[in-house]
Write a protein that holds these residues in place. Structure first.
Motif, PDB file in Angstrom:
ATOM      1  N   LEU A 153       0.830  -1.206   0.000  1.00 33.93           N
ATOM      2  CA  LEU A 153       0.000   0.000   0.000  1.00 33.93           C
ATOM      3  C   LEU A 153       0.864   1.255   0.000  1.00 33.93           C
ATOM      4  CD1 LEU A 153      -2.820   1.283   0.201  1.00 33.93           C
ATOM      5  CD2 LEU A 153      -2.611   1.103   2.698  1.00 33.93           C
ATOM      6  N   SER A 154       1.878   1.257   0.828  1.00 33.45           N
ATOM      7  CA  SER A 154       2.764   2.418   0.899  1.00 33.45           C
ATOM      8  C   SER A 154       3.576   2.570  -0.383  1.00 33.45           C
ATOM      9  CB  SER A 154       3.700   2.286   2.100  1.00 33.45           C
ATOM     10  OG  SER A 154       2.976   2.225   3.304  1.00 33.45           O
TER      11      SER A 154
ATOM     12  N   PHE B 255       2.703   1.828  -3.418  1.00 31.29           N
ATOM     13  CA  PHE B 255       1.863   2.406  -4.472  1.00 31.29           C
ATOM     14  C   PHE B 255       1.456   3.848  -4.143  1.00 31.29           C
ATOM     15  CE2 PHE B 255       0.893  -2.119  -5.538  1.00 31.29           C
ATOM     16  CZ  PHE B 255       1.297  -2.072  -6.864  1.00 31.29           C
ATOM     17  N   SER B 256       1.417   4.189  -2.854  1.00 32.49           N
ATOM     18  CA  SER B 256       0.935   5.502  -2.453  1.00 32.49           C
ATOM     19  C   SER B 256       2.015   6.564  -2.468  1.00 32.49           C
ATOM     20  CB  SER B 256       0.325   5.435  -1.042  1.00 32.49           C
ATOM     21  OG  SER B 256      -0.737   4.505  -1.004  1.00 32.49           O
ATOM     22  N   VAL B 257       3.243   6.177  -2.127  1.00 35.62           N
ATOM     23  CA  VAL B 257       4.335   7.139  -2.019  1.00 35.62           C
ATOM     24  C   VAL B 257       5.076   7.183  -3.338  1.00 35.62           C
ATOM     25  CG1 VAL B 257       6.457   7.739  -0.815  1.00 35.62           C
ATOM     26  CG2 VAL B 257       4.544   6.740   0.452  1.00 35.62           C
ATOM     27  N   SER B 258       5.280   8.366  -3.859  1.00 32.46           N
ATOM     28  CA  SER B 258       5.937   8.504  -5.158  1.00 32.46           C
ATOM     29  C   SER B 258       7.397   8.877  -4.996  1.00 32.46           C
ATOM     30  CB  SER B 258       5.232   9.594  -5.991  1.00 32.46           C
ATOM     31  OG  SER B 258       5.299  10.836  -5.331  1.00 32.46           O
TER      32      SER B 258
ATOM     33  N   TYR C  90       9.922   0.954   0.496  1.00 31.48           N
ATOM     34  CA  TYR C  90       8.823  -0.004   0.628  1.00 31.48           C
ATOM     35  C   TYR C  90       8.934  -1.137  -0.387  1.00 31.48           C
ATOM     36  CZ  TYR C  90       6.647   3.554   3.575  1.00 31.48           C
ATOM     37  OH  TYR C  90       6.380   4.451   4.580  1.00 31.48           O
TER      38      TYR C  90
END
Length: 248
Positions: free
Chosen positions: A179-180, A182-185, A193
């Motif tokens: 999740l992290s 995919f969420s953090v760019s 991650y």
């Protein structure tokens, strides 16, 4: 939610796990006490960590190995070594010392590889043993899904320790890494991650032939999904401080 111990200590001394912990602590102390300032420390991490942009250009390939033994601070080191201490001994018991060490290093390489693939243009150095330790956690999930892990749950001022099956804690942890990821760019997150996810996946996949060799589902039936050792007995210590009642 922090794991603090498992209920199945190893059946033999996990020399490699202990050796890796001592090596990581020793290396951390060697540069943390001698590198004079933060700019020099940043250059040190660039030289010996994994910088995806440099690796893609053919430079700093040695960092794929050396980065596994570097940590950015005391809490980074302590957290990683706690996870290694909890999950490493039982896996070393099954694999043997030499195979376990190879498994650990390959997991770390796979972790670095996925992080480079996810962000090849990054100039931020990746350091830490967490990718290799994630591989240990992936292997642990396959072999011992029902092992009991004591976790410390902290919610604001609420603290409680209670046991949960390993598969619950490990799947939640892995899901959070995905999740992290995919969420953090890009370089915004400060945490690798995808390295965690890559190490975990590699460890699980590498453990499949071992699991099959042990009997596959029959191994689970025999051990009930737990390490094949007696369960440790932990006693609750009652405080000796007397209770003081309220005055009316």
């Amino acid at each position: 939610m922090f794991p603090i111990r498992d209920h199945n200590p190893s059946g033999r001394v996990p020399y490699v796990t202990y050796g890796l912990i001592l090596l990581n602590v020793g290396i951390f102390a060697s540069y943390w006490l001698t590198v004079p300032n933060e700019p020099r420390l940043a250059m040190f991490f660039i030289e010996w960590g994994v910088v995806p942009r440099r690796v893609m250009a053919g430079h700093g390939v040695h960092g794929l190995f050396t980065s596994m033994f570097l940590h950015a601070g005391l809490m980074h080191l302590a957290g990683n070594m706690l996870f290694l201490y909890i999950f490493g001994d039982n896996l070393e018991d099954i694999l043997g010392h030499a195979r376990y060490l190879g498994f650990y290093l390959l997991s770390g390489l796979a972790a670095a590889g996925l992080q480079i693939f996810a962000d090849p243009a990054s100039g931020v150095p990746m350091i830490g043993a967490s990718g290799a330790i994630a591989g240990v956690m992936g292997g642990y999930l396959l072999l011992f899904p029902r092992a009991k892990i004591d976790i410390l749950l902290i919610i604001v001022i609420f603290f409680r320790i209670f046991p949960i099956p390993a598969w619950v804690m490990l799947i939640v942890w892995f899901g959070l890494q995905l999740l992290s990821g995919f969420s953090v760019s890009g370089d915004d997150g400060g945490v690798a991650y995808w390295a965690h996810a890559g190490g975990f996946s590699a460890g699980l996949l590498m453990m499949i032939p071992v699991w099959i060799g042990l009997g596959g589902p029959a191994f689970w039936n025999q051990t009930r999904g737990q390490p094949p050792h007696p369960v440790a007995k932990y006693q609750t210590v009652t405080s000796g401080i007397p209770r003081v009642g309220r005055r009316k």
